[in-house]
Enzyme design. Structure first.
Site, PDB file in Angstrom:
ATOM      1  N   ASP A  67       0.815  -1.213   0.000  1.00  0.00           N
ATOM      2  CA  ASP A  67       0.000   0.000   0.000  1.00  0.00           C
ATOM      3  C   ASP A  67       0.851   1.267   0.000  1.00  0.00           C
ATOM      4  O   ASP A  67       2.067   1.215   0.172  1.00  0.00           O
ATOM      5  CB  ASP A  67      -0.969  -0.007   1.195  1.00  0.00           C
ATOM      6  CG  ASP A  67      -0.291  -0.397   2.514  1.00  0.00           C
ATOM      7  OD1 ASP A  67       0.952  -0.400   2.579  1.00  0.00           O
ATOM      8  OD2 ASP A  67      -1.016  -0.689   3.469  1.00  0.00           O
ATOM      9  N   ASN A 136      -7.159  -2.191  14.505  1.00  0.00           N
ATOM     10  CA  ASN A 136      -8.585  -2.429  14.223  1.00  0.00           C
ATOM     11  C   ASN A 136      -8.795  -3.655  13.327  1.00  0.00           C
ATOM     12  O   ASN A 136      -9.892  -3.892  12.849  1.00  0.00           O
ATOM     13  CB  ASN A 136      -9.225  -1.191  13.585  1.00  0.00           C
ATOM     14  CG  ASN A 136      -8.634  -0.866  12.207  1.00  0.00           C
ATOM     15  OD1 ASN A 136      -7.736  -1.549  11.737  1.00  0.00           O
ATOM     16  ND2 ASN A 136      -9.136   0.172  11.567  1.00  0.00           N
ATOM     17  N   HIS A 138      -7.227  -4.192  10.421  1.00  0.00           N
ATOM     18  CA  HIS A 138      -7.009  -4.008   8.976  1.00  0.00           C
ATOM     19  C   HIS A 138      -5.764  -4.772   8.515  1.00  0.00           C
ATOM     20  O   HIS A 138      -4.835  -5.005   9.290  1.00  0.00           O
ATOM     21  CB  HIS A 138      -6.990  -2.531   8.560  1.00  0.00           C
ATOM     22  CG  HIS A 138      -5.766  -1.739   8.886  1.00  0.00           C
ATOM     23  ND1 HIS A 138      -5.814  -0.404   9.207  1.00  0.00           N
ATOM     24  CD2 HIS A 138      -4.452  -2.062   8.909  1.00  0.00           C
ATOM     25  CE1 HIS A 138      -4.602   0.053   9.412  1.00  0.00           C
ATOM     26  NE2 HIS A 138      -3.758  -0.928   9.232  1.00  0.00           N
ATOM     27  N   GLU A 143      -9.691  -1.571   5.451  1.00  0.00           N
ATOM     28  CA  GLU A 143     -10.245  -1.196   6.751  1.00  0.00           C
ATOM     29  C   GLU A 143     -11.537  -1.964   7.030  1.00  0.00           C
ATOM     30  O   GLU A 143     -12.200  -2.435   6.088  1.00  0.00           O
ATOM     31  CB  GLU A 143     -10.560   0.310   6.739  1.00  0.00           C
ATOM     32  CG  GLU A 143      -9.337   1.207   6.559  1.00  0.00           C
ATOM     33  CD  GLU A 143      -8.610   1.496   7.860  1.00  0.00           C
ATOM     34  OE1 GLU A 143      -8.444   0.557   8.662  1.00  0.00           O
ATOM     35  OE2 GLU A 143      -8.202   2.651   8.056  1.00  0.00           O
TER      36      GLU A 143
HETATM   37  C1  GLP Z   1      -0.279   0.638   8.452  1.00  0.00           C
HETATM   38  C2  GLP Z   1      -0.119  -0.254   7.223  1.00  0.00           C
HETATM   39  C3  GLP Z   1      -0.408  -1.702   7.543  1.00  0.00           C
HETATM   40  C4  GLP Z   1       0.316  -2.111   8.816  1.00  0.00           C
HETATM   41  C5  GLP Z   1      -0.176  -1.254   9.956  1.00  0.00           C
HETATM   42  C6  GLP Z   1       0.390  -1.664  11.300  1.00  0.00           C
HETATM   43  O1  GLP Z   1      -1.584   1.031   8.680  1.00  0.00           O
HETATM   44  N1  GLP Z   1      -0.956   0.135   6.147  1.00  0.00           N
HETATM   45  O2  GLP Z   1      -0.015  -2.513   6.452  1.00  0.00           O
HETATM   46  O3  GLP Z   1       0.093  -3.474   9.079  1.00  0.00           O
HETATM   47  O4  GLP Z   1       0.225   0.062   9.641  1.00  0.00           O
HETATM   48  O5  GLP Z   1       1.366  -0.787  11.753  1.00  0.00           O
HETATM   49  P1  GLP Z   1       2.368  -1.072  12.919  1.00  0.00           P
HETATM   50  O6  GLP Z   1       3.215  -2.220  12.486  1.00  0.00           O
HETATM   51  O7  GLP Z   1       3.150   0.193  13.052  1.00  0.00           O
HETATM   52  O8  GLP Z   1       1.552  -1.399  14.114  1.00  0.00           O
END
Ligand code: GLP
Length: 240
Positions: A67, A136, A138, A143
């Site tokens: 993404d 959440n 995702h 989402e």
């Molecule tokens: C972002 C990315 C996700 C990732 C998430 C978790 O929102 N789009 O792909 O899994 O962050 O982030 P973190 O690893 O900092 O908790």
């Protein structure tokens, strides 16, 4: 789904790196699906060390990231392209021309998404997909919603994600409210998936990933129907 519970973040990072290293050793021209966020940073450091020590080479590897924020330029220091260059690509022997991140400035995001999915297919599909988890539930930027998309698409971000990710920006107002993300189908078509999770903040999602139900309101639960998923989490994420 196989679950590996690690003592701490370092062990989780090593376990993830070992699975990637095995994949790359077995098939030096494999296609990796890569993720951003704070969770995979340690794993990318382990891979960098293995590469520098001559244990693995990425010279023939192709990568597709999940993404990118929209609209955001690739050289913006919060873009996922910048993140990947800084945390992995600049530090290993991968050919940058073979690294792909969805275009956060695409004029026609729908066309860009279609082309992105077609390019993955033409490359032979993703051999190993790395995923993190949003608090959440995702995955990538899919989402919680009543309906989810199959292919790579433009999406709005929930307030909770904007809030969670604001820690990386100067203020919450600076966080883009949209992103381009692989869809559930693009992720599910990967031959193997590893999911990394660290910290108590991911515990609720991990609980939901272990029962026998799936819901688009917690996209990570959809991974239960994939035949080869390994969830690698630390004790804090597993026990809460
Ligand atoms: C972002 C990315 C996700 C990732 C998430 C978790 O929102 N789009 O792909 O899994 O962050 O982030 P973190 O690893 O900092 O908790």
């Amino acid at each position: 789904m196989k679950i590996i519970v690690c003592e701490n973040y370092e062990e989780m990072s090593k376990a993830g790196a070992e699975i990637i290293a095995e994949t790359v050793k077995a098939n030096p021209s494999c296609v990796l699906g890569l993720a951003t966020g704070s969770t995979p940073v340690g794993m990318y450091k382990c891979l960098t060390e293995m590469n520098k020590a001559g244990e693995i080479t990425f010279k023939d590897v192709t990568s597709y990231n999940l993404d990118e924020y929209y609209p955001l330029a690739p050289d913006h220091d919060q873009s996922y392209r910048y993140f990947m260059n800084h945390n992995l690509f600049d530090n290993i022997d991968i050919d940058k021309a073979n690294t792909n991140v969805p275009d956060g400035l695409a004029e026609d995001p729908a066309a860009m998404g279609k082309a992105y999915d077609e390019a993955i297919k033409a490359a032979g599909g993703i051999d190993l997909q790395v995923l993190g988890l949003g608090p959440n539930g995702h995955i990538a930027f899919n989402e919680p919603e009543d309906e989810l998309y199959v292919g790579t698409h433009l999406t709005g971000l929930t307030d909770s994600t904007i809030e969670a990710n604001s820690r990386f920006f100067a203020s919450k107002a600076d966080v883009p409210t949209q992103a381009v993300t692989m869809g559930i189908g693009s992720i599910m078509q990967a031959k193997k998936i590893i999911v990394l999770a660290s910290g108590k903040g991911k515990h609720d999602v991990i609980v939901k990933m272990q029962d026998d139900r799936i819901t688009t309101q917690c996209p990570a639960t959809l991974l239960k129907v994939h035949p080869d998923v390994v969830l690698i989490c630390d004790k804090d994420a597993y026990n809460g």
